[in-house]
Motif scaffolding. Structure first.
Motif, PDB file in Angstrom:
ATOM      1  N   ARG A 149       0.823  -1.211   0.000  1.00 44.28           N
ATOM      2  CA  ARG A 149       0.000   0.000   0.000  1.00 44.28           C
ATOM      3  C   ARG A 149       0.860   1.265   0.000  1.00 44.28           C
ATOM      4  NH1 ARG A 149      -3.046  -1.065   4.463  1.00 44.28           N
ATOM      5  NH2 ARG A 149      -4.598  -2.071   3.181  1.00 44.28           N
ATOM      6  N   GLY A 150       1.989   1.218   0.722  1.00 45.98           N
ATOM      7  CA  GLY A 150       2.829   2.409   0.832  1.00 45.98           C
ATOM      8  C   GLY A 150       4.055   2.378  -0.062  1.00 45.98           C
ATOM      9  N   ALA A 151       4.071   1.506  -1.058  1.00 47.88           N
ATOM     10  CA  ALA A 151       5.232   1.406  -1.949  1.00 47.88           C
ATOM     11  C   ALA A 151       5.331   2.654  -2.819  1.00 47.88           C
ATOM     12  CB  ALA A 151       5.123   0.164  -2.818  1.00 47.88           C
ATOM     13  N   THR A 152       6.547   3.183  -2.929  1.00 50.00           N
ATOM     14  CA  THR A 152       6.767   4.399  -3.715  1.00 50.00           C
ATOM     15  C   THR A 152       7.242   4.095  -5.125  1.00 50.00           C
ATOM     16  OG1 THR A 152       9.059   4.564  -2.991  1.00 50.00           O
ATOM     17  CG2 THR A 152       7.393   5.701  -1.648  1.00 50.00           C
ATOM     18  N   GLY A 153       7.641   2.869  -5.378  1.00 51.58           N
ATOM     19  CA  GLY A 153       8.169   2.519  -6.688  1.00 51.58           C
ATOM     20  C   GLY A 153       9.678   2.648  -6.765  1.00 51.58           C
ATOM     21  N   GLU A 154      10.296   3.104  -5.703  1.00 49.09           N
ATOM     22  CA  GLU A 154      11.752   3.239  -5.631  1.00 49.09           C
ATOM     23  C   GLU A 154      12.312   2.138  -4.733  1.00 49.09           C
ATOM     24  OE1 GLU A 154      13.405   5.707  -7.266  1.00 49.09           O
ATOM     25  OE2 GLU A 154      11.497   6.414  -8.069  1.00 49.09           O
ATOM     26  N   PHE A 200     -11.261   4.726   2.644  1.00 52.17           N
ATOM     27  CA  PHE A 200     -12.371   4.936   3.575  1.00 52.17           C
ATOM     28  C   PHE A 200     -13.362   5.949   3.011  1.00 52.17           C
ATOM     29  CE2 PHE A 200      -9.632   3.690   7.442  1.00 52.17           C
ATOM     30  CZ  PHE A 200     -10.055   2.390   7.350  1.00 52.17           C
ATOM     31  N   LYS A 201     -12.852   6.988   2.376  1.00 56.77           N
ATOM     32  CA  LYS A 201     -13.719   8.024   1.817  1.00 56.77           C
ATOM     33  C   LYS A 201     -14.586   7.445   0.708  1.00 56.77           C
ATOM     34  CE  LYS A 201     -13.560  12.780   0.270  1.00 56.77           C
ATOM     35  NZ  LYS A 201     -12.712  13.907  -0.062  1.00 56.77           N
ATOM     36  N   GLN A 212      -2.523   8.012   3.363  1.00 56.24           N
ATOM     37  CA  GLN A 212      -3.390   8.704   2.406  1.00 56.24           C
ATOM     38  C   GLN A 212      -4.198   7.717   1.573  1.00 56.24           C
ATOM     39  OE1 GLN A 212      -0.574  11.112   0.285  1.00 56.24           O
ATOM     40  NE2 GLN A 212      -0.710  12.799   1.756  1.00 56.24           N
ATOM     41  N   THR A 213      -3.588   6.598   1.221  1.00 55.99           N
ATOM     42  CA  THR A 213      -4.291   5.566   0.461  1.00 55.99           C
ATOM     43  C   THR A 213      -5.438   4.982   1.275  1.00 55.99           C
ATOM     44  OG1 THR A 213      -2.235   5.017  -0.675  1.00 55.99           O
ATOM     45  CG2 THR A 213      -3.997   3.399  -0.799  1.00 55.99           C
ATOM     46  N   ASN A 268       6.572   4.290   2.249  1.00 55.84           N
ATOM     47  CA  ASN A 268       6.299   5.626   2.766  1.00 55.84           C
ATOM     48  C   ASN A 268       5.019   5.567   3.594  1.00 55.84           C
ATOM     49  OD1 ASN A 268       5.618   8.283   3.216  1.00 55.84           O
ATOM     50  ND2 ASN A 268       6.119   8.967   1.157  1.00 55.84           N
ATOM     51  N   PRO A 269       5.098   5.784   4.912  1.00 53.13           N
ATOM     52  CA  PRO A 269       3.896   5.680   5.755  1.00 53.13           C
ATOM     53  C   PRO A 269       2.851   6.748   5.447  1.00 53.13           C
ATOM     54  CG  PRO A 269       5.742   6.496   7.044  1.00 53.13           C
ATOM     55  CD  PRO A 269       6.288   6.095   5.702  1.00 53.13           C
ATOM     56  N   VAL A 270       3.289   7.919   4.983  1.00 54.20           N
ATOM     57  CA  VAL A 270       2.340   8.985   4.647  1.00 54.20           C
ATOM     58  C   VAL A 270       1.513   8.574   3.429  1.00 54.20           C
ATOM     59  CG1 VAL A 270       2.135  11.389   3.910  1.00 54.20           C
ATOM     60  CG2 VAL A 270       3.804  10.760   5.653  1.00 54.20           C
ATOM     61  N   LEU A 271       2.175   8.018   2.434  1.00 53.36           N
ATOM     62  CA  LEU A 271       1.472   7.541   1.244  1.00 53.36           C
ATOM     63  C   LEU A 271       0.482   6.434   1.610  1.00 53.36           C
ATOM     64  CD1 LEU A 271       1.127   7.473  -1.854  1.00 53.36           C
ATOM     65  CD2 LEU A 271       3.033   5.864  -1.912  1.00 53.36           C
TER      66      LEU A 271
END
Length: 143
Positions: free
Chosen positions: A93-98, A120-121, A114-115, A108-111
């Protein structure tokens, strides 16, 4: 294949039968495999009935710290008290591709947060239930 019991004494046959009954059957092995969810729930001190929890932003930051330090996802899962599948889903879920410094997919925990909030939204949950306040107002622009 059963041995020929003609030369066995009754006591020897009884010992053989006793040892045969101790061996695990496929049903026993399957039953033990099904207890893995119970095992993780008991480690967390929860009832075995099945209490589910969402990872919050604090948990995601811990995953990022431990993963970057080189810990295995199974070890991270044990520390958090969740299944390894939960950690693997979270890393995806938090993979940045790098790649990170360990040559593994960067997390990235922020990513990830946000996901989850976007998910949820889409499902109609309120922001408070989605844990929006747990990010501490962190935006991906500032990271």
């Amino acid at each position: 294949m059963l041995p020929n019991f003609t030369n066995y004494t009754p006591g020897r046959v009884a010992r053989y039968a006793e040892s045969f009954c101790r061996t695990k059957t496929i049903a026993h092995i399957a039953a033990e495999a099904c207890t893995s969810k119970k095992h993780y729930a008991q480690k967390r001190g929860e009832s075995v009935a099945g209490k589910y929890k969402y990872l919050d932003f604090k948990d995601r930051k811990q995953i990022a710290t431990w993963y970057l330090s080189g810990d295995r996802p199974a070890d991270i899962a044990e520390r958090l008290g969740v299944t390894p599948a939960t950690v693997y889903r979270e890393l995806k879920r938090g993979a940045t591709g790098e790649l990170d410094r360990n040559q593994r997919a960067e997390y990235n925990p922020v990513l990830a947060q946000q996901t989850v909030q976007a998910s949820f939204k889409r499902r109609g949950r309120s922001a408070a239930e989605a844990g929006e306040s747990e990010t501490g107002g962190i935006n991906s622009d500032r990271v």
